[in-house]
Design an enzyme around this catalytic site. Structure first.
Site, PDB file in Angstrom:
ATOM      1  N   ASN A  11     -15.024 -76.945 -72.521  1.00  0.00           N
ATOM      2  CA  ASN A  11     -13.765 -77.002 -73.109  1.00  0.00           C
ATOM      3  C   ASN A  11     -12.875 -78.082 -72.328  1.00  0.00           C
ATOM      4  O   ASN A  11     -12.547 -77.968 -71.031  1.00  0.00           O
ATOM      5  CB  ASN A  11     -13.189 -75.667 -72.715  1.00  0.00           C
ATOM      6  CG  ASN A  11     -11.685 -75.424 -73.455  1.00  0.00           C
ATOM      7  OD1 ASN A  11     -11.238 -76.556 -73.804  1.00  0.00           O
ATOM      8  ND2 ASN A  11     -11.081 -74.508 -73.245  1.00  0.00           N
ATOM      9  N   ARG A  95     -15.457 -76.763 -77.591  1.00  0.00           N
ATOM     10  CA  ARG A  95     -14.308 -76.288 -78.099  1.00  0.00           C
ATOM     11  C   ARG A  95     -13.544 -77.611 -78.624  1.00  0.00           C
ATOM     12  O   ARG A  95     -13.191 -78.233 -77.949  1.00  0.00           O
ATOM     13  CB  ARG A  95     -13.426 -75.425 -77.001  1.00  0.00           C
ATOM     14  CG  ARG A  95     -12.248 -74.781 -77.672  1.00  0.00           C
ATOM     15  CD  ARG A  95     -11.527 -74.006 -76.593  1.00  0.00           C
ATOM     16  NE  ARG A  95     -10.659 -73.439 -77.112  1.00  0.00           N
ATOM     17  CZ  ARG A  95      -9.681 -72.446 -76.740  1.00  0.00           C
ATOM     18  NH1 ARG A  95      -9.953 -71.894 -75.709  1.00  0.00           N
ATOM     19  NH2 ARG A  95      -8.872 -71.730 -77.603  1.00  0.00           N
ATOM     20  N   HIS A 184      -6.553 -70.058 -82.350  1.00  0.00           N
ATOM     21  CA  HIS A 184      -7.281 -68.939 -81.809  1.00  0.00           C
ATOM     22  C   HIS A 184      -8.552 -68.372 -82.532  1.00  0.00           C
ATOM     23  O   HIS A 184      -9.015 -67.394 -82.733  1.00  0.00           O
ATOM     24  CB  HIS A 184      -6.326 -67.860 -81.377  1.00  0.00           C
ATOM     25  CG  HIS A 184      -5.732 -67.909 -80.297  1.00  0.00           C
ATOM     26  ND1 HIS A 184      -4.296 -67.438 -80.311  1.00  0.00           N
ATOM     27  CD2 HIS A 184      -5.562 -68.492 -79.055  1.00  0.00           C
ATOM     28  CE1 HIS A 184      -3.691 -67.668 -79.114  1.00  0.00           C
ATOM     29  NE2 HIS A 184      -4.406 -68.534 -78.448  1.00  0.00           N
ATOM     30  N   ARG A 245       6.166 -70.043 -75.493  1.00  0.00           N
ATOM     31  CA  ARG A 245       6.517 -70.608 -76.715  1.00  0.00           C
ATOM     32  C   ARG A 245       7.455 -69.543 -77.526  1.00  0.00           C
ATOM     33  O   ARG A 245       7.263 -68.746 -77.405  1.00  0.00           O
ATOM     34  CB  ARG A 245       5.386 -70.551 -77.506  1.00  0.00           C
ATOM     35  CG  ARG A 245       4.312 -71.790 -77.195  1.00  0.00           C
ATOM     36  CD  ARG A 245       3.376 -71.880 -78.144  1.00  0.00           C
ATOM     37  NE  ARG A 245       2.077 -72.970 -77.639  1.00  0.00           N
ATOM     38  CZ  ARG A 245       1.114 -72.668 -77.351  1.00  0.00           C
ATOM     39  NH1 ARG A 245       0.630 -71.278 -77.916  1.00  0.00           N
ATOM     40  NH2 ARG A 245      -0.171 -73.047 -76.742  1.00  0.00           N
ATOM     41  N   GLU A 388     -14.436 -66.204 -76.081  1.00  0.00           N
ATOM     42  CA  GLU A 388     -14.185 -67.424 -76.755  1.00  0.00           C
ATOM     43  C   GLU A 388     -15.583 -68.192 -76.338  1.00  0.00           C
ATOM     44  O   GLU A 388     -16.231 -68.871 -77.350  1.00  0.00           O
ATOM     45  CB  GLU A 388     -13.095 -68.105 -76.771  1.00  0.00           C
ATOM     46  CG  GLU A 388     -11.963 -67.414 -77.481  1.00  0.00           C
ATOM     47  CD  GLU A 388     -10.557 -67.891 -77.140  1.00  0.00           C
ATOM     48  OE1 GLU A 388     -10.168 -67.382 -75.865  1.00  0.00           O
ATOM     49  OE2 GLU A 388      -9.761 -68.768 -77.689  1.00  0.00           O
TER      50      GLU A 388
END
Ligand code: AMP
Length: 405
Positions: A11, A95, A184, A245, A388
């Site tokens: 990643n 990723r 996601h 956020r 993940e």
């Protein structure tokens, strides 16, 4: 046919490079870690062999190539490495933030895939160059070892056009690709499969609302294994209230801020980095543990942040439950979804209106994967830990096993 076993998951972010090496036979994590603050004088490497304690030390990592070299040297270090040579790595899964409309599933990287990735940089200008850089660094170090791009957006590509389009004139979609993509996806996909396994059904038999609640949060309405809608949009800014956020706003808020003299970058920073729990909670923290603690002590700003978080979440769960014409399960995952019984408890009253009855004791005491709804609840509430990295490894394994003979 070549037997595929060891998969390295990478990643590669703007200033960090995370990695996990799996032996897929048994899904064993052989090593994991990261190089962070790449490009700065304070670059640092964290390395963990299996479940051993973490090692941490400062490193010289001026760029991603150097960071990957450090990682690979550590993996093969004589004496306490986990593999004898890099040729033992059968494939590398990456990723990748954005697959746009070009990638509906993971892809084996070749020149044409790399060219397509380059056309998607404008959709993720912060992440895509680093994601592509990670693939190129692996090509240099690993030579012929196959690379697979696994996209955060791919699982959501099944959304119908009436869910993915914004009500703007069509030319803005055609010219700039402005539409909802969702993110996601790897986590929502993993949790969908894990939920089906937990319930002893196939994904094609289930309607699920998946709630990935972490510092970044998103929900998905998953109907018979395919996404019908998701809460993030063109970017990860849309949807529920997150750590930093703001989630959904009246778009005219942005116009007002522009008219007040703020630049695009300033507004970007405000909405992505300074809002959400951090902006509202009044305790200079985006961590749900701090919000819950201060709300329990009665701090009005923390109470407001927690109430807003719950309100928006209930709004989405209710909407997705209706879009799915009822759901079999509501599933919680992510740092908050898996760990904060207090945050989940704030939803209990309203979820009961959907026939989803949370068992307070189970909610408080169980850790996933587990059921936190009562035995007679019509709709199951589950906590399913996401993974993940493992999902990226599995997708890489599947593609490489199918294509490399
Ligand atoms: P993630 O982005 O999925 O790693 O989630 C990060 C968030 O999970 C943190 O900001 C915390 O708010 C929350 N979190 C992590 N561990 C716990 C915990 N034990 N209890 C409550 N919240 C937690």
């Amino acid at each position: 046919m070549k037997q595929i076993d060891k998969i390295l998951v990478i990643n590669s972010g703007s200033s960090s490079l995370k990695f996990t090496l799996y032996a897929m036979d048994g899904e064993e994590k052989l090593a994991s870690g990261l190089v962070e603050r790449i490009g700065s004088k304070s670059a640092n490497m964290v390395y963990r062999r299996g479940n051993d304690p973490k090692e941490e030390h400062s490193v010289d990592a001026p760029n991603h190539d150097a960071a990957l070299k450090l990682v690979t040297e550590r993996l093969v270090a004589p004496g306490n490495g986990v593999i004898g040579s890099l040729s033992e790595v059968d494939a590398i899964g990456h990723r990748v933030l954005h697959g746009g409309e070009l990638f509906k599933e993971a892809a084996l990287v070749n020149d044409s895939v790399l060219q397509k990735l380059n056309t998607l940089v404008h959709l993720g200008p912060l992440h895509m160059p680093a994601n592509i850089g990670g693939i190129k660094a692996c090509e240099k170090i690993f030579g012929e070892t196959p690379n697979v791009a696994v996209f955060d957006t791919a699982f959501h590509q099944s959304m119908p056009d009436y869910a993915s389009h914004y009500a703007l004139p069509d030319e803005y979609y055609r010219k700039y690709g402005i539409r909802k993509y969702g993110f996601h996806g790897t986590s929502h996909h993993f949790v969908t499969l894990a939920t089906a396994e937990f319930l002893g059904k196939k994904p094609e038999e289930l309607k699920i609302v998946t709630c990935h609640l972490g510092n970044g949060s998103s929900l998905a309405a998953v109907k018979y294994g395919k996404v019908l809608d998701t809460s993030m949009g063109l970017t990860p800014l849309a949807g529920v209230v997150m750590g930093t956020r703001c989630g959904n706003l009246d778009p005219a808020v942005v116009l007002t801020l522009i008219r007040e003299g703020m630049s695009a970058d300033e507004i970007d920073n405000l909405l992505n980095k300074k809002s959400g729990l951090l902006g509202v909670g009044g305790i200079n923290s985006n961590d749900m543990r701090d919000i819950v603690k201060n709300a329990a002590e009665g701090l009005p700003s923390a109470c407001l942040a927690l109430n807003m978080w719950t309100h928006r979440l209930v709004f989405y769960i209710g909407a997705y439950f209706t879009l799915l014409s009822g759901a079999d399960a509501i599933v919680f995952t992510g740092g908050i979804g898996e760990n904060s019984w207090q945050a989940r408890a704030t939803l209990a009253d309203q979820l009961s209106a959907l026939g989803c009855i949370i068992d307070p004791e189970a909610n408080k005491n169980l850790r996933g994967p587990c059921r936190i709804s009562t035995a007679d609840s019509k709709v199951a509430a589950l906590v399913i830990p996401t993974d993940e990295e493992l999902m990226i490894a599995k997708e890489t394994f599947d593609i490489v096993s199918k294509t490399i003979k």
